[in-house]
Design a protein around this motif. Structure first.
Motif, PDB file in Angstrom:
ATOM      1  N   PHE A  92      45.680   9.161  32.067  1.00  0.00           N
ATOM      2  CA  PHE A  92      46.674   8.849  32.908  1.00  0.00           C
ATOM      3  C   PHE A  92      46.645   9.397  34.093  1.00  0.00           C
ATOM      4  N   THR A  93      47.157   8.951  35.194  1.00  0.00           N
ATOM      5  CA  THR A  93      47.081   9.482  36.295  1.00  0.00           C
ATOM      6  C   THR A  93      48.379  10.672  36.550  1.00  0.00           C
ATOM      7  N   ALA A  94      48.210  11.583  37.295  1.00  0.00           N
ATOM      8  CA  ALA A  94      49.255  12.612  37.497  1.00  0.00           C
ATOM      9  C   ALA A  94      49.354  13.298  38.774  1.00  0.00           C
ATOM     10  N   THR A  95      50.264  14.025  38.913  1.00  0.00           N
ATOM     11  CA  THR A  95      50.477  15.012  40.074  1.00  0.00           C
ATOM     12  C   THR A  95      51.262  16.027  39.662  1.00  0.00           C
ATOM     13  N   GLY A  96      51.113  17.401  40.228  1.00  0.00           N
ATOM     14  CA  GLY A  96      51.505  18.464  39.783  1.00  0.00           C
ATOM     15  C   GLY A  96      50.952  19.189  38.989  1.00  0.00           C
ATOM     16  N   LEU A  97      49.573  19.616  39.222  1.00  0.00           N
ATOM     17  CA  LEU A  97      48.611  20.203  38.351  1.00  0.00           C
ATOM     18  C   LEU A  97      48.871  21.500  38.101  1.00  0.00           C
ATOM     19  N   ALA A  98      49.340  22.254  39.184  1.00  0.00           N
ATOM     20  CA  ALA A  98      49.883  23.752  39.092  1.00  0.00           C
ATOM     21  C   ALA A  98      50.914  23.971  37.931  1.00  0.00           C
ATOM     22  N   GLU A  99      51.962  23.096  38.061  1.00  0.00           N
ATOM     23  CA  GLU A  99      53.028  22.974  36.994  1.00  0.00           C
ATOM     24  C   GLU A  99      52.509  22.795  35.569  1.00  0.00           C
ATOM     25  N   MET A 100      51.631  21.544  35.684  1.00  0.00           N
ATOM     26  CA  MET A 100      51.294  21.430  34.188  1.00  0.00           C
ATOM     27  C   MET A 100      50.158  22.643  33.857  1.00  0.00           C
ATOM     28  N   ARG A 101      49.379  22.952  34.520  1.00  0.00           N
ATOM     29  CA  ARG A 101      48.614  24.501  34.015  1.00  0.00           C
ATOM     30  C   ARG A 101      49.393  25.163  33.543  1.00  0.00           C
ATOM     31  N   ARG A 102      50.571  25.610  34.082  1.00  0.00           N
ATOM     32  CA  ARG A 102      51.556  26.743  33.465  1.00  0.00           C
ATOM     33  C   ARG A 102      52.258  26.528  32.404  1.00  0.00           C
ATOM     34  N   ASN A 103      52.669  24.772  32.283  1.00  0.00           N
ATOM     35  CA  ASN A 103      53.064  24.477  31.019  1.00  0.00           C
ATOM     36  C   ASN A 103      52.092  24.475  29.800  1.00  0.00           C
ATOM     37  N   LEU A 104      50.940  24.041  30.097  1.00  0.00           N
ATOM     38  CA  LEU A 104      49.769  24.223  29.030  1.00  0.00           C
ATOM     39  C   LEU A 104      49.694  25.709  28.650  1.00  0.00           C
ATOM     40  N   ALA A 105      49.378  26.619  29.573  1.00  0.00           N
ATOM     41  CA  ALA A 105      49.109  27.850  29.116  1.00  0.00           C
ATOM     42  C   ALA A 105      50.353  28.647  28.520  1.00  0.00           C
ATOM     43  N   GLN A 106      51.616  28.392  28.965  1.00  0.00           N
ATOM     44  CA  GLN A 106      52.650  28.798  28.123  1.00  0.00           C
ATOM     45  C   GLN A 106      52.705  28.410  26.567  1.00  0.00           C
ATOM     46  N   ARG A 107      52.233  27.081  26.438  1.00  0.00           N
ATOM     47  CA  ARG A 107      52.205  26.692  24.987  1.00  0.00           C
ATOM     48  C   ARG A 107      50.553  27.101  24.506  1.00  0.00           C
ATOM     49  N   LYS A 108      49.807  27.699  25.188  1.00  0.00           N
ATOM     50  CA  LYS A 108      48.689  27.984  24.404  1.00  0.00           C
ATOM     51  C   LYS A 108      47.795  26.864  24.132  1.00  0.00           C
ATOM     52  N   LEU A 109      47.823  25.789  24.828  1.00  0.00           N
ATOM     53  CA  LEU A 109      47.150  24.693  24.500  1.00  0.00           C
ATOM     54  C   LEU A 109      45.531  24.752  25.117  1.00  0.00           C
ATOM     55  N   GLU A 110      44.718  24.489  24.429  1.00  0.00           N
ATOM     56  CA  GLU A 110      43.419  24.430  24.731  1.00  0.00           C
ATOM     57  C   GLU A 110      43.235  23.140  25.545  1.00  0.00           C
ATOM     58  N   VAL A 111      42.449  23.433  26.771  1.00  0.00           N
ATOM     59  CA  VAL A 111      42.270  22.202  27.702  1.00  0.00           C
ATOM     60  C   VAL A 111      40.930  22.647  28.255  1.00  0.00           C
ATOM     61  N   ARG A 112      40.182  21.472  28.727  1.00  0.00           N
ATOM     62  CA  ARG A 112      38.995  21.260  29.503  1.00  0.00           C
ATOM     63  C   ARG A 112      39.196  20.682  30.907  1.00  0.00           C
ATOM     64  N   GLU A 113      38.666  21.226  31.830  1.00  0.00           N
ATOM     65  CA  GLU A 113      38.876  20.669  33.269  1.00  0.00           C
ATOM     66  C   GLU A 113      37.515  20.530  33.948  1.00  0.00           C
ATOM     67  N   ARG A 114      37.436  19.436  34.798  1.00  0.00           N
ATOM     68  CA  ARG A 114      36.612  19.452  35.771  1.00  0.00           C
ATOM     69  C   ARG A 114      36.888  18.341  36.813  1.00  0.00           C
ATOM     70  N   THR A 115      36.367  18.537  38.000  1.00  0.00           N
ATOM     71  CA  THR A 115      36.358  17.726  38.899  1.00  0.00           C
ATOM     72  C   THR A 115      35.286  16.885  39.021  1.00  0.00           C
ATOM     73  N   VAL A 116      35.713  15.645  39.725  1.00  0.00           N
ATOM     74  CA  VAL A 116      34.525  14.653  39.795  1.00  0.00           C
ATOM     75  C   VAL A 116      34.687  14.176  41.242  1.00  0.00           C
ATOM     76  N   PRO A 117      33.930  14.883  42.311  1.00  0.00           N
ATOM     77  CA  PRO A 117      33.973  14.852  43.573  1.00  0.00           C
ATOM     78  C   PRO A 117      33.999  13.522  44.307  1.00  0.00           C
ATOM     79  N   SER A 118      33.105  12.755  43.659  1.00  0.00           N
ATOM     80  CA  SER A 118      32.782  11.421  44.249  1.00  0.00           C
ATOM     81  C   SER A 118      34.077  10.527  44.133  1.00  0.00           C
ATOM     82  N   LEU A 119      34.881  10.677  42.888  1.00  0.00           N
ATOM     83  CA  LEU A 119      35.937   9.943  42.730  1.00  0.00           C
ATOM     84  C   LEU A 119      37.454  10.574  43.294  1.00  0.00           C
TER      85      LEU A 119
END
Length: 144
Positions: A92-119
């Motif tokens: 999905f496309t999304a906005t509000g990364l900081a808010e999502m990070r807080r939400n995921l951390a509160q729920r202790k969900l495992e995530v993987r992140e990476r940036t694709v600079p060319s995109l």
């Protein structure tokens, strides 16, 4: 006969409530209209517009009464209902990364992140209660 767009994806689950919580409270979908099928389930929408029949259909499996589901969609073994199978992930496309990070951390969900600079994308990968990999694509500037 051109294909226009993806209409929705469906997930079968034995834990309808866990899937509802994940998609509504973690990802921000809302539960909306669903026809009165002979098996449990929910349809999840990204907006208030229900004209396109939802984005995610969660199909509940009632082990005590599976016949309605079997009649409508066919039978699948419970062993086949974990993970994404041959589908690698749903994005999905999304906005509000900081808010999502807080939400995921509160729920202790495992995530993987990476940036694709060319995109110009920052990707966040997480897993729903049925083992389906979800990718959230944010503008890379939000991760800076």
């Amino acid at each position: 006969m051109p294909i226009d767009k993806l209409a929705h994806y469906s997930i079968r689950t034995t834990n309808l409530e866990a899937s509802r919580v994940f998609y509504t409270e973690v990802l921000g979908f809302r539960v909306g209209y669903r026809p009165p099928f002979d098996f449990p389930g929910i349809w999840l929408y990204m907006s208030d517009d229900e004209a396109e029949y939802g984005t995610v259909h969660i199909i509940g499996i009632d082990p005590n009464d599976p016949q309605g589901l079997i009649d409508y969609l066919g039978d699948k073994s419970l062993d086949s209902l974990v993970g994404t199978g041959t589908v690698d992930h749903i994005a999905f496309t999304a906005t509000g990364l900081a808010e999502m990070r807080r939400n995921l951390a509160q729920r202790k969900l495992e995530v993987r992140e990476r940036t694709v600079p060319s995109l110009g994308l920052h990707q966040v990968f997480l897993t729903d209660p049925s083992g389906v990999t979800i990718e959230l694509n944010y503008p890379a500037a939000e991760a800076a």
